[in-house]
Each structure stands twice: as structure tokens, then as C-alpha cells.
Motif scaffolding. Sequence first.
Motif, short mmCIF file in Angstrom:
data_model
loop_
_atom_site.label_atom_id
_atom_site.label_comp_id
_atom_site.label_asym_id
_atom_site.label_seq_id
_atom_site.Cartn_x
_atom_site.Cartn_y
_atom_site.Cartn_z
N ARG A 152 0.82 -1.22 0.00
CA ARG A 152 0.00 0.00 0.00
C ARG A 152 0.85 1.27 0.00
O ARG A 152 0.59 2.19 -0.78
N ARG A 156 0.77 4.02 -3.09
CA ARG A 156 0.39 5.40 -2.80
C ARG A 156 1.50 6.36 -3.24
O ARG A 156 1.23 7.42 -3.83
N LYS A 160 1.52 9.35 -6.38
CA LYS A 160 1.85 10.74 -6.10
C LYS A 160 3.08 11.21 -6.87
O LYS A 160 3.11 12.34 -7.38
#
Length: 248
Positions: A152, A156, A160
Motif C-alpha cells: 500500500r 500510494r 503521487k
Amino acid sequence: MKYLTKEEIMASEAVKDRLANFSGPAVKFGFSIEVFDRYKKKYFPGRDVKVLDCGVASGGFIKNLNDAGYHDLFGVDIDNYLSPDAAKLLKEFKVSDLSFNKIDWPDNFFDILTGWCLVPHLENPHNFIREAYRVTRRDGLLIISMINIISRPNRRYFLKHGDFPGYHVRNNNISLLTPAIFQKTILRYLDLVGTEYFIHPRVFTGIKGAIRRIIYGIAGKFRPFRTWLSARWGPKIIYVLKKKEVVG
């Protein structure tokens, strides 16, 4: 450590000093030997095994193996960074650039090969996999760890920044195998018989960490849930692979 060519690695005293005292987190915190011991007992119960540690560095994992009662030990790396104590535990050590050169032992020689945080550093990991296949016996194992890019935090971060934190410009990780590439290349030669996730102890520090520890403890009663949490939190993935009898 920043990315260096083979020639720069061989010429750098700073690299030698660092690797002469280096053990990766999975080795340092005992997770590597725990995984090794579990699968050794499953696939080679009741007998000794001949082990080659690839990218042996200072020999931290060799010491763990010896302490666990394994003594038929061999090592290979791009240069000799072994501590004197670890060097004494090896039956044989050889220097080889695993990206391009042979693993200089005969076919079907080893029961188990290990490579802790090795594959991401290689310019040509596919040469290493083919050589690992060659020198491993018919029912032998290859245990390798890689960065868990599908965790995760990594997903993430990628959304970004368009990149993975384990492959930033200040380190020497250069080979990234997505699940599909892993399947097309490594699983051509080897069958996947186990997947483990190393969770760094810092995940369980602080207030959020304390909550995670409680959840993880409860998850121990439900293996699928615990595996899901390990994949979510673990920065490193460990693949346990068994040599195929027929490639193709």
C-alpha cells in the motif's frame, strides 16, 4: 548507497567498508533464517543441505545459518567483503559478477540458493536466475527477496510521484520486476511454492504502530487476513521457488 558500475564498486574503498559491515534488515532481525528454516524442513526434512548464499556481503546470513545448525555453506559475491568470522564458516567462496558471469560451480550442485536483496541491484537479473536454475539440483529451492512494489505505501507513493521509493536516484536498486515480468521470466524456470513478507519492526512503533500490533496479533488467528496485512505493510517480499523439471 548510490548506483555504481562494477568498475566503480571494485575501486571504491567506501563500498568495501560499508559492505564489510552490512546485513539487510530481514537478515539482521532474523526473518531470513526463519523463512529458510521453515522451507528447508518442509522440502528437505531430516537431512543436511548444501547452501549457496548469493550476494553474501559481510556474511551475516552465513552466521545465521551456522547458528541454526547448517554447515555445508558456500558464498559468492562481486568482491570479497566477508568478515573473518564468516569466512571461516564457508567451505568455499568465489567472486563473480552475477549480472553477467557464471556461478562457478557444476550443474545441480546445490540444494538451496539464497539471494537477500540481491535481484534489485543486478543489471541483468535474468542471467542470475538462469545460473541459479543451472546450479540447483532437480528438487532444489531458490529463496530471493525483492522490494514489495505492490504494498500500500509503495502504490500510494507511485500515484503521487510516478516512481517507487525503493528505486530513488540516491540508491542502487535498478531492476524492477512487476508481477507480470516475474511470471514471464522467473516462473519460466521455477515454480513458486511460497510467498512471505518481511515487516520492519518500525511499522509497530508509535501510537499507530501499537494499534497495528494489536490488529496483527488478532490476525494471527486468521491466516488469510494476516497474509493480507503482511502484503499491505511489508516493504520486502520473499519468494520461495522450486526448480522445474522441464522448462517451458
